[in-house]
Design a protein around this motif. Structure first.
Motif, mmCIF file in Angstrom:
data_model
loop_
_atom_site.group_PDB
_atom_site.id
_atom_site.type_symbol
_atom_site.label_atom_id
_atom_site.label_comp_id
_atom_site.label_asym_id
_atom_site.label_seq_id
_atom_site.Cartn_x
_atom_site.Cartn_y
_atom_site.Cartn_z
ATOM 1 N N ILE A 191 0.656 -1.214 0.035
ATOM 2 C CA ILE A 191 -0.159 0.033 0.005
ATOM 3 C C ILE A 191 0.800 1.064 0.004
ATOM 4 N N PHE A 192 0.404 2.063 -0.974
ATOM 5 C CA PHE A 192 1.253 3.419 -0.814
ATOM 6 C C PHE A 192 0.250 4.538 -0.341
ATOM 7 N N VAL A 193 0.761 5.558 0.324
ATOM 8 C CA VAL A 193 -0.126 6.647 0.688
ATOM 9 C C VAL A 193 0.356 8.021 0.440
ATOM 10 N N LEU A 194 -0.318 8.996 0.035
ATOM 11 C CA LEU A 194 -0.187 10.286 -0.302
ATOM 12 C C LEU A 194 -0.673 11.101 0.659
ATOM 13 N N SER A 195 -0.229 12.034 1.391
ATOM 14 C CA SER A 195 -0.724 13.035 2.595
ATOM 15 C C SER A 195 -0.344 14.496 2.249
ATOM 16 N N ILE A 196 -1.390 15.367 2.280
ATOM 17 C CA ILE A 196 -1.205 16.535 2.144
ATOM 18 C C ILE A 196 -1.744 17.126 3.421
ATOM 19 N N PRO A 197 -1.206 17.204 4.765
ATOM 20 C CA PRO A 197 -1.814 17.498 5.977
ATOM 21 C C PRO A 197 -2.488 18.899 6.014
ATOM 22 N N LYS A 198 -2.005 19.814 5.225
ATOM 23 C CA LYS A 198 -2.225 21.248 5.372
ATOM 24 C C LYS A 198 -3.584 21.183 4.761
ATOM 25 N N HIS A 199 -3.957 20.406 3.828
ATOM 26 C CA HIS A 199 -5.609 20.355 3.438
ATOM 27 C C HIS A 199 -6.374 19.208 3.810
ATOM 28 N N ALA A 200 -5.812 18.444 4.765
ATOM 29 C CA ALA A 200 -6.308 17.141 5.257
ATOM 30 C C ALA A 200 -6.691 16.158 4.072
ATOM 31 N N ASN A 276 4.708 15.252 -8.763
ATOM 32 C CA ASN A 276 5.985 13.986 -9.193
ATOM 33 C C ASN A 276 5.267 13.029 -8.278
ATOM 34 N N GLY A 277 4.687 11.905 -8.697
ATOM 35 C CA GLY A 277 4.290 10.939 -7.831
ATOM 36 C C GLY A 277 5.172 10.049 -7.522
ATOM 37 N N ARG A 278 6.347 9.960 -8.077
ATOM 38 C CA ARG A 278 7.421 8.906 -7.641
ATOM 39 C C ARG A 278 8.135 9.448 -6.115
ATOM 40 N N ILE A 279 8.011 10.818 -5.883
ATOM 41 C CA ILE A 279 8.299 10.946 -4.664
ATOM 42 C C ILE A 279 7.051 11.461 -3.644
ATOM 43 N N ALA A 280 5.908 11.781 -4.196
ATOM 44 C CA ALA A 280 4.586 12.131 -3.405
ATOM 45 C C ALA A 280 4.202 11.102 -2.620
ATOM 46 N N TRP A 281 4.172 9.757 -3.520
ATOM 47 C CA TRP A 281 3.738 8.450 -2.736
ATOM 48 C C TRP A 281 4.510 7.866 -2.007
ATOM 49 N N SER A 282 4.566 7.206 -0.736
ATOM 50 C CA SER A 282 5.495 6.536 -0.162
ATOM 51 C C SER A 282 4.694 5.213 0.486
ATOM 52 N N VAL A 283 5.714 4.192 0.594
ATOM 53 C CA VAL A 283 5.204 2.926 1.190
ATOM 54 C C VAL A 283 4.628 3.207 2.545
ATOM 55 N N GLU A 284 3.383 2.731 2.895
ATOM 56 C CA GLU A 284 2.854 2.762 4.096
ATOM 57 C C GLU A 284 3.433 2.214 5.344
ATOM 58 N N SER A 285 4.026 1.117 4.930
ATOM 59 C CA SER A 285 4.758 0.301 6.254
ATOM 60 C C SER A 285 6.162 0.933 6.698
ATOM 61 N N THR A 286 6.819 1.475 5.642
ATOM 62 C CA THR A 286 8.116 1.836 5.577
ATOM 63 C C THR A 286 8.550 3.239 5.545
ATOM 64 N N GLY A 287 7.719 4.111 4.844
ATOM 65 C CA GLY A 287 7.813 5.529 4.585
ATOM 66 C C GLY A 287 8.712 5.582 3.492
ATOM 67 N N GLN A 288 9.216 4.690 2.813
ATOM 68 C CA GLN A 288 9.921 4.687 1.448
ATOM 69 C C GLN A 288 9.094 5.211 0.366
ATOM 70 N N THR A 289 10.093 6.462 -0.297
ATOM 71 C CA THR A 289 8.943 7.029 -1.464
ATOM 72 C C THR A 289 8.699 5.774 -2.369
ATOM 73 N N TYR A 290 7.962 6.083 -3.553
ATOM 74 C CA TYR A 290 7.580 5.198 -4.525
ATOM 75 C C TYR A 290 9.041 4.955 -5.448
ATOM 76 N N SER A 291 9.577 5.789 -5.724
ATOM 77 C CA SER A 291 10.924 5.964 -6.346
ATOM 78 C C SER A 291 11.824 4.967 -5.674
ATOM 79 N N ALA A 292 12.060 4.988 -4.566
ATOM 80 C CA ALA A 292 13.014 4.191 -3.477
ATOM 81 C C ALA A 292 12.643 2.982 -3.689
ATOM 82 N N TRP A 293 11.238 2.597 -3.458
ATOM 83 C CA TRP A 293 10.866 1.332 -3.383
ATOM 84 C C TRP A 293 11.098 0.483 -4.835
ATOM 85 N N GLN A 294 10.618 1.138 -6.010
ATOM 86 C CA GLN A 294 11.077 0.783 -7.290
ATOM 87 C C GLN A 294 12.474 0.230 -7.298
#
Length: 317
Positions: A191-200, A276-294
């Motif tokens: 699972i990947f997550v994308l969060s923008i806390p400023k806008h909930a 840039n989705g490759r850095i905006a998304w991160s692995v939920e369990s580890t916090g890795q960016t999508y780019s790093a995970w790939q």
């Protein structure tokens, strides 16, 4: 792991934009496709005189991201296509630009078979939601022996396998519509997550069979705030289609799983602007960016090849 398949493609006139045939090894079906501009050559083919299923495909002026599709059956495809080639006011259909017909090499398809097959395909296309169907509601044809129904279901599955190879995606199952057995065989990521806390804003997604799928319940920005262009049209289309519904706090919520062509496309729709989705998304369990995970997946695969002792054969071997 799903089993591989072999598909034979043949460019009838030697051009990738001309007539093309396709066959799956050990399947009795035969597929012929081509542009409307080649209709005069296509109707002269022997396949067009057989009983079969055909698809008329063209752009949908009301939905720029989905094709418009008509699914039909006939005892004589060439005669039916000649009728469809007439102007709308004469009973034809103007929208289509490509045609695809499916017949049987052993010519064992009967009128009852293709009527039942047509109803299956219309129903599947409506469930998948990758096109605008011209047909409307599928008719139920039940006057077919149980064994023949099983054969036509298998025939349908082969059609759904070969059509995406030819550029027709409207029957390909989505993550939302795939059967449990199909889902268990899919290649799924964490699972990947994308969060923008400023806008909930918080969204979840995963890769399934090469597509980036935003999961139902994910939250997105209420409106497009980026520059005109890019994924703006897709954002508005998803809102109009009800995929992005108005939720709490002036935000939008995904009402179903939604496939995207890339992590960046998904991130743009959620953010309401280019991202840039490759850095905006991160692995939920580890916090890795999508780019790093790939990158990690690629490195692990290469290590597995290196340790297995595989040696690439030299040219000519």
């Amino acid at each position: 792991m799903s089993q591989g398949r072999s598909i034979r493609l043949f460019l009838v006139d030697g051009a990738p934009t001309g007539l093309l045939t396709a066959e799956i090894v050990n399947w009795t079906g035969h597929v012929l496709t081509g542009p409307r501009s080649k209709l005069s050559q296509l109707v002269q083919r022997p396949e067009c005189g057989r009983t079969g299923i055909y698809f008329l495909v063209g752009p949908d002026p009301d939905h720029s991201f989905l094709p418009r599709v008509y699914i039909g059956e006939t005892d004589d495809v060439s005669q039916r296509l000649k009728k469809h080639n007439r102007p709308e006011e004469q009973g034809g259909k103007d929208f289509w630009e490509r045609v695809c017909l499916v017949t049987s090499k052993d010519q064992n398809l009967t009128k009852a078979h293709v009527k039942y097959l047509e109803s299956l395909l219309i129903r599947n296309a409506g469930e998948v939601g990758r096109c605008t169907l011209v047909n409307g509601t599928a008719h139920d044809y039940t006057n077919l022996p149980e064994s023949d129904k099983a054969d036509m279901s298998y025939f349908r599955d082969q059609i759904r396998t070969v059509l995406p190879v030819l550029g027709f995606d409207f029957l390909r199952p989505t993550a939302r519509t795939a059967a449990p057995v199909e889902q268990s065989q899919t290649d799924q990521s964490p699972i990947f997550v994308l969060s923008i806390p400023k806008h909930a804003i918080k969204a979840k997604a995963r890769e399934i069979n090469g597509e980036f799928v935003v999961l139902e319940g994910s939250v997105a920005r209420n409106e497009w705030v980026g520059p005109t262009g890019g994924y703006q049209a897709l954002f508005h289309q998803l809102c109009n289609d009800g995929v992005l519904a108005t939720g709490d706090n002036g935000l939008r919520v995904f009402t179903s799983d939604q496939e995207f062509s890339s992590p960046s496309a998904a991130a743009a729709i959620i953010s309401g602007r280019s991202a840039n989705g490759r850095i905006a998304w991160s692995v939920e369990s580890t916090g890795q960016t999508y780019s790093a995970w790939q990158d990690q997946q690629v490195s692990a695969a290469q290590t597995a090849v290196d340790t297995s002792g595989y040696v690439e054969p030299e040219a000519g071997q």
